[in-house]
Design a protein around this motif. Sequence first.
Motif, PDB file in Angstrom:
ATOM      1  N   THR A  32       0.760  -0.967  -0.043  1.00  0.00           N
ATOM      2  CA  THR A  32      -0.086   0.021   0.169  1.00  0.00           C
ATOM      3  C   THR A  32       1.197   1.236   0.150  1.00  0.00           C
ATOM      4  OG1 THR A  32      -1.848  -1.239   1.320  1.00  0.00           O
ATOM      5  CG2 THR A  32      -1.712   1.231   1.405  1.00  0.00           C
ATOM      6  N   PHE A  33       0.686   2.131  -1.002  1.00  0.00           N
ATOM      7  CA  PHE A  33       1.019   3.252  -1.013  1.00  0.00           C
ATOM      8  C   PHE A  33       0.088   4.670  -0.659  1.00  0.00           C
ATOM      9  CE2 PHE A  33       3.603   0.839  -4.028  1.00  0.00           C
ATOM     10  CZ  PHE A  33       4.846   1.215  -3.924  1.00  0.00           C
ATOM     11  N   VAL A  34       0.627   5.502   0.326  1.00  0.00           N
ATOM     12  CA  VAL A  34      -0.308   6.780   0.787  1.00  0.00           C
ATOM     13  C   VAL A  34      -0.296   7.638  -0.524  1.00  0.00           C
ATOM     14  CG1 VAL A  34      -1.153   8.249   2.166  1.00  0.00           C
ATOM     15  CG2 VAL A  34      -0.658   5.870   3.060  1.00  0.00           C
ATOM     16  N   LYS A  35      -0.881   7.881  -1.225  1.00  0.00           N
ATOM     17  CA  LYS A  35      -0.947   8.732  -2.561  1.00  0.00           C
ATOM     18  C   LYS A  35      -1.224  10.278  -1.987  1.00  0.00           C
ATOM     19  CE  LYS A  35       1.268   7.093  -5.496  1.00  0.00           C
ATOM     20  NZ  LYS A  35       2.614   6.885  -5.632  1.00  0.00           N
ATOM     21  N   ALA A  36      -2.242  10.353  -1.327  1.00  0.00           N
ATOM     22  CA  ALA A  36      -2.508  11.658  -1.011  1.00  0.00           C
ATOM     23  C   ALA A  36      -3.277  11.387   0.343  1.00  0.00           C
ATOM     24  CB  ALA A  36      -3.526  12.395  -2.032  1.00  0.00           C
ATOM     25  N   THR A  37      -3.145  12.515   1.500  1.00  0.00           N
ATOM     26  CA  THR A  37      -3.718  12.352   2.615  1.00  0.00           C
ATOM     27  C   THR A  37      -5.016  13.263   2.720  1.00  0.00           C
ATOM     28  OG1 THR A  37      -2.559  13.806   3.776  1.00  0.00           O
ATOM     29  CG2 THR A  37      -1.779  11.523   3.779  1.00  0.00           C
ATOM     30  N   GLY A  38      -5.834  13.235   3.722  1.00  0.00           N
ATOM     31  CA  GLY A  38      -7.029  14.212   3.975  1.00  0.00           C
ATOM     32  C   GLY A  38      -6.460  15.593   4.305  1.00  0.00           C
ATOM     33  N   GLU A  39      -5.444  15.404   5.077  1.00  0.00           N
ATOM     34  CA  GLU A  39      -4.437  16.662   5.312  1.00  0.00           C
ATOM     35  C   GLU A  39      -4.091  17.556   4.148  1.00  0.00           C
ATOM     36  OE1 GLU A  39      -0.675  17.910   7.736  1.00  0.00           O
ATOM     37  OE2 GLU A  39      -2.073  16.600   8.841  1.00  0.00           O
ATOM     38  N   GLU A  40      -3.287  16.721   3.172  1.00  0.00           N
ATOM     39  CA  GLU A  40      -2.924  17.233   1.841  1.00  0.00           C
ATOM     40  C   GLU A  40      -4.045  17.774   1.249  1.00  0.00           C
ATOM     41  OE1 GLU A  40       1.146  14.858   1.493  1.00  0.00           O
ATOM     42  OE2 GLU A  40      -0.786  13.773   0.693  1.00  0.00           O
ATOM     43  N   THR A  41      -5.347  17.333   1.167  1.00  0.00           N
ATOM     44  CA  THR A  41      -6.216  17.503   0.154  1.00  0.00           C
ATOM     45  C   THR A  41      -7.263  18.405   0.889  1.00  0.00           C
ATOM     46  OG1 THR A  41      -7.498  15.968   0.854  1.00  0.00           O
ATOM     47  CG2 THR A  41      -6.030  15.636  -1.069  1.00  0.00           C
ATOM     48  N   GLY A 120      -9.087  11.183   5.874  1.00  0.00           N
ATOM     49  CA  GLY A 120      -8.715  10.459   7.224  1.00  0.00           C
ATOM     50  C   GLY A 120      -8.735   8.954   7.105  1.00  0.00           C
ATOM     51  N   GLY A 121      -9.438   8.308   6.071  1.00  0.00           N
ATOM     52  CA  GLY A 121      -9.659   7.046   5.947  1.00  0.00           C
ATOM     53  C   GLY A 121      -8.166   6.237   5.426  1.00  0.00           C
ATOM     54  N   GLU A 122      -7.291   6.985   4.896  1.00  0.00           N
ATOM     55  CA  GLU A 122      -6.042   6.525   4.335  1.00  0.00           C
ATOM     56  C   GLU A 122      -5.320   6.106   5.586  1.00  0.00           C
ATOM     57  OE1 GLU A 122      -5.436  11.063   5.027  1.00  0.00           O
ATOM     58  OE2 GLU A 122      -6.988   9.634   4.197  1.00  0.00           O
ATOM     59  N   SER A 123      -5.327   6.843   6.802  1.00  0.00           N
ATOM     60  CA  SER A 123      -4.663   6.475   7.992  1.00  0.00           C
ATOM     61  C   SER A 123      -4.662   5.221   8.570  1.00  0.00           C
ATOM     62  CB  SER A 123      -4.702   7.644   8.990  1.00  0.00           C
ATOM     63  OG  SER A 123      -6.150   7.510   9.533  1.00  0.00           O
ATOM     64  N   PHE A 124      -5.877   4.631   8.182  1.00  0.00           N
ATOM     65  CA  PHE A 124      -6.369   3.055   8.520  1.00  0.00           C
ATOM     66  C   PHE A 124      -5.046   1.988   8.174  1.00  0.00           C
ATOM     67  CE2 PHE A 124      -7.779  -0.972   7.075  1.00  0.00           C
ATOM     68  CZ  PHE A 124      -8.441  -1.402   8.295  1.00  0.00           C
ATOM     69  N   PHE A 125      -4.520   2.487   6.850  1.00  0.00           N
ATOM     70  CA  PHE A 125      -3.343   1.699   6.434  1.00  0.00           C
ATOM     71  C   PHE A 125      -2.107   1.780   7.464  1.00  0.00           C
ATOM     72  CE2 PHE A 125      -6.524   2.455   3.266  1.00  0.00           C
ATOM     73  CZ  PHE A 125      -6.800   0.983   2.858  1.00  0.00           C
ATOM     74  N   GLU A 126      -1.739   2.811   7.998  1.00  0.00           N
ATOM     75  CA  GLU A 126      -0.519   3.146   8.756  1.00  0.00           C
ATOM     76  C   GLU A 126      -0.956   2.131   9.984  1.00  0.00           C
ATOM     77  OE1 GLU A 126       2.195   6.318  10.626  1.00  0.00           O
ATOM     78  OE2 GLU A 126       0.828   6.951   9.381  1.00  0.00           O
ATOM     79  N   ALA A 127      -2.145   2.477  10.556  1.00  0.00           N
ATOM     80  CA  ALA A 127      -2.626   1.954  11.820  1.00  0.00           C
ATOM     81  C   ALA A 127      -2.625   0.701  11.984  1.00  0.00           C
ATOM     82  CB  ALA A 127      -3.859   2.533  12.402  1.00  0.00           C
TER      83      ALA A 127
END
Length: 169
Positions: A32-41, A120-127
């Motif tokens: 999994t690659f985080v390509k864009a975060t909620g914070e960045e967008t 914010g949902g993308e942070s699930f993958f790091e968690a």
Amino acid sequence: MARAQYPGDEGAVPFVRRADEGDRFNMFGGLTFVKATGEETAGAYGLIEQRANAGMQTPLHVHHAEDELWVVVDGRLSVHVDGETMDVGPGDVAFGPRGKPHAFRVEEDASRYYIVRNAGGESFFEAVGDPAHDLSLPDPTPTDAQLERLNDVLETYELEILGPPPFEA
């Protein structure tokens, strides 16, 4: 007439994240690659890219607070949403609305797809995932540690596991 305000109107800064860039995690058998975060967008959405071999799959689950959209670039997925299983190939898009039970399974080796989620949902993958130190694809089975971390964050992400993957062997 004034234009409506949308998430992302304020505070977003342009960027480019190149191929193979972004925080990387091994998650449930996918790279999994985080390509864009909620914070960045500025709260508009989060975007991840996943690469996986055939056999990677999720349990049947439901997101109570976020939608999920899959865009297949290479390979093939089976996407199961609200009792219906759909074959999704290159260039296809599948949508899983919040509150609808869903799961997906990778059907071809070297599949690559994007997942768009609420900010914010993308942070699930790091968690839940493990840091990926290279670009190799992990075994398509989640580790015990990932399953334990998943159980620890279910409430945080308003996620409910309903059962095993709904796909035939």
